[in-house]
Motif scaffolding. Structure first.
Motif, short mmCIF file in Angstrom:
data_model
loop_
_atom_site.label_atom_id
_atom_site.label_comp_id
_atom_site.label_asym_id
_atom_site.label_seq_id
_atom_site.Cartn_x
_atom_site.Cartn_y
_atom_site.Cartn_z
N ALA A 1 0.71 -1.14 -0.08
CA ALA A 1 -0.02 -0.11 0.00
C ALA A 1 0.87 1.23 0.11
O ALA A 1 0.48 2.22 -0.63
N ALA A 2 1.81 1.24 0.74
CA ALA A 2 2.86 2.49 0.64
C ALA A 2 3.42 2.57 -0.44
O ALA A 2 3.72 3.47 -0.95
N ALA A 3 4.00 1.31 -1.11
CA ALA A 3 4.41 1.62 -2.29
C ALA A 3 3.71 2.08 -3.53
O ALA A 3 3.92 2.87 -4.27
N ARG A 4 2.24 1.72 -3.32
CA ARG A 4 1.31 2.22 -4.31
C ARG A 4 1.11 3.62 -4.11
O ARG A 4 1.04 4.36 -5.07
N ARG B 1 1.88 9.26 -5.75
CA ARG B 1 2.21 10.28 -5.39
C ARG B 1 3.32 10.85 -6.40
O ARG B 1 3.32 12.04 -6.85
N MET B 2 4.03 10.02 -6.84
CA MET B 2 5.13 10.49 -8.15
C MET B 2 4.24 10.51 -8.97
O MET B 2 4.64 11.49 -10.06
N GLN B 3 3.32 9.77 -9.64
CA GLN B 3 2.68 10.12 -10.78
C GLN B 3 2.03 11.56 -10.64
O GLN B 3 2.06 12.36 -11.61
#
Length: 178
Positions: free
Chosen positions: A58-61, A66-68
């Motif tokens: 979930a944190a990675a997603r 956030r990056m997108q």
């Protein structure tokens, strides 16, 4: 008296046997409880591992989102910069100066598409000139190595220019993730 003594001895022996059986039963019961506790701890650890894996995913997603979003914001800012105009935002009193600023905006807006069309026309014109030069020289056919080299150069140039125009000038205007 012997009866009393036998009663005491048999009662004691029975009590000892009862204690022994109870002790053995308690031993096996504790062993079973310990095995059960161990299994429960293993299951708890597996559940915790799964929970942490879920949290990590979930944190990675969320990081990817956030990056997108950040990339989308940067791209939007880039497009805002590209759409900047000189004719708006300034209080210009002279009509000639306002006209010149509008002219600058028009030239700025037409430069990229105009250059794209011009470069594609240049490629086509060069191809036609090569064909005309071959016909003027009376060469109906060129050798295969020269033809392949010429074709390779033209295709590479077209691919380079097309990729440049699409990727840099017009770019992918991706939509924000909802």
């Amino acid at each position: 008296m012997l009866e009393f003594l036998l009663s005491i001895i048999s009662g004691g022996a029975t009590g000892l046997l009862g204690s022994l059986f109870k002790g053995v039963g308690d031993y096996f019961k504790r062993r079973q409880e310990m095995a059960h506790d161990r299994e429960m701890r293993v299951l708890d650890m597996e559940m915790m591992d799964k929970e942490w894996e879920y949290r990590d995913r979930a944190a990675a997603r969320e990081g990817e989102v956030r990056m997108q979003e950040s990339a989308d914001d940067l791209q939007a800012a880039s497009y805002e910069h590209d759409q900047a105009t000189y004719s708006r935002g300034f209080k210009v009193k002279l009509a000639v100066n306002r006209t010149l600023l509008v002219l600058v905006d028009v030239v700025r807006g037409l430069t990229r598409p105009g250059l794209t069309i011009f470069m594609l026309w240049l490629i086509w014109d060069t191809r036609c000139e090569v064909q005309a030069a071959l016909e003027a020289a009376g060469i109906e056919r060129i050798d295969i190595a020269m033809a392949m080299d010429l074709q390779k150069r033209i295709v590479c140039t077209i691919l380079y220019l097309a990729t440049l125009c699409v990727a840099w000038w017009f770019g992918d205007r991706g939509r924000k993730a909802a």
